[in-house]
Enzyme design. Structure first.
Site, PDB file in Angstrom:
ATOM      1  CB  SER A 133      29.814  34.804 -11.346  1.00 36.62           C
ATOM      2  OG  SER A 133      29.922  35.512 -12.566  1.00 36.62           O
ATOM      3  N   GLY A 163      17.547  36.485  -6.749  1.00 36.13           N
ATOM      4  CA  GLY A 163      17.002  36.122  -5.457  1.00 36.13           C
ATOM      5  C   GLY A 163      15.502  36.282  -5.385  1.00 36.13           C
ATOM      6  N   GLY A 199      16.508  40.783  -8.352  1.00 35.54           N
ATOM      7  CA  GLY A 199      17.079  39.943  -9.388  1.00 35.54           C
ATOM      8  C   GLY A 199      16.842  38.464  -9.201  1.00 35.54           C
ATOM      9  CE1 TYR A 246      30.127  39.890  -8.175  1.00 25.34           C
ATOM     10  CE2 TYR A 246      30.783  39.156 -10.374  1.00 25.34           C
ATOM     11  CZ  TYR A 246      29.860  39.183  -9.344  1.00 25.34           C
ATOM     12  OH  TYR A 246      28.678  38.487  -9.461  1.00 25.34           O
TER      13      TYR A 246
END
Length: 276
Positions: A134, A14, A12, A158
């Site tokens: 995020s 990275g 993704g 998360y």
């Protein structure tokens, strides 16, 4: 040549960032947990055309013992690190503890970048720390009495771990004025991190993929914060689409940031001077 350490570098955002950083001439130190994927991405980055060296390290960063080994490896090869990009992270559908007794979402998404940054701090003097946060942090709720979600576990965990990333960045900027520490929201990106799970998260990740950002677009802010002259003066900021924006109210709570730092330092057994 700019030396960039990049965790979560094999999928993704990275992977896309690793290739772009190498294309721009950086020396890239890739970190991933799958040896074959580390090798493949290192090859892709090497052939990107920038001429910088690419190194691969294999490490499961959900274990703090592995974070310490990784830090030692990096210290052994690099007298100075210009950029540490804390990008590794994952979403887990159910609560599990690592072999070290830490809840794995909190361990991987927050404690690992917290510990790695502290272990490399002297190598980073004058450099930049970039952490992948995020927009999901807005759904997070940090309870200092339940950092490891023993009372309850839900998808909100998360978001809470991403809230921790922002609070960590804020407190790092205060404690380490010799660094430029920032974090960013990459947008909602097509990555494989939720497809490792079963149930609703795997379904959402699969069905939603056509409507999500590409990993290359998601990596823009990471690369911008790592290399851009425009980002050089920023510290303690939360970025969306290469712009400074205000995170949630809880993410701007300096007392909460300080307390999270102190408890995190105790959990990963940092010496007392790192907790001050």
């Amino acid at each position: 040549m700019t030396v960039v350490v990049l965790t979560g570098a094999t999928r993704g955002i990275g992977r896309a960032a690793a290739i772009e950083l190498a294309r721009r001439g950086a020396e890239v130190v890739l970190v991933g947990r799958d040896p074959e994927r580390v090798r493949l991405v290192a090859e892709e980055a090497t052939t990107a055309g920038g001429g910088g060296r690419v190194h691969g390290h294999v490490s499961d960063l959900s274990l703090m013992s592995n974070v310490r080994v990784l830090a030692d490896e990096i210290r052994g090869h690099h007298e100075h690190v210009d950029v540490l990009a804390n990008n590794a992270g994952a979403l887990f559908a159910s609560r599990k503890e690592t072999s070290e007794g830490l809840e794995q979402t909190f361990a991987l998404n927050h404690l690992a970048p917290f510990l790695l940054t502290n272990l490399l701090r002297d190598r980073l003097a004058g450099g930049r720390v970039v952490t992948t946060a995020s927009g999901a942090h807005r759904s997070g709720r940090l309870d200092l009495d339940d950092l490891q979600s023993e009372k309850s576990y839900s998808p909100r965990v998360y978001g809470t771990s991403k809230l921790c990333n922002i609070l960590f960045t804020r407190e790092l900027a205060r404690r380490a004025p010799e660094l430029n520490a920032n974090c960013f929201h990459p947008g909602v990106v097509r990555t494989g991190f939720a497809k490792n799970e079963n149930g609703i998260w795997k379904v959402i990740a699969t069905l939603g993929a056509p409507f999500l950002r590409s990993p290359e677009r998601g990596a823009h802010s990471l690369v911008w914060l790592a290399l851009s002259d425009d980002a050089a003066a920023l510290t303690g900021k939360y970025i969306e689409d290469e712009q400074v924006v205000a995170p949630s109210d809880q993410a701007q709570d300096d007392n909460l940031a300080r307390s999270l730092w102190e408890q995190s330092a105790q959990l990963v057994s940092l010496p007392a001077d790192a907790r001050a």
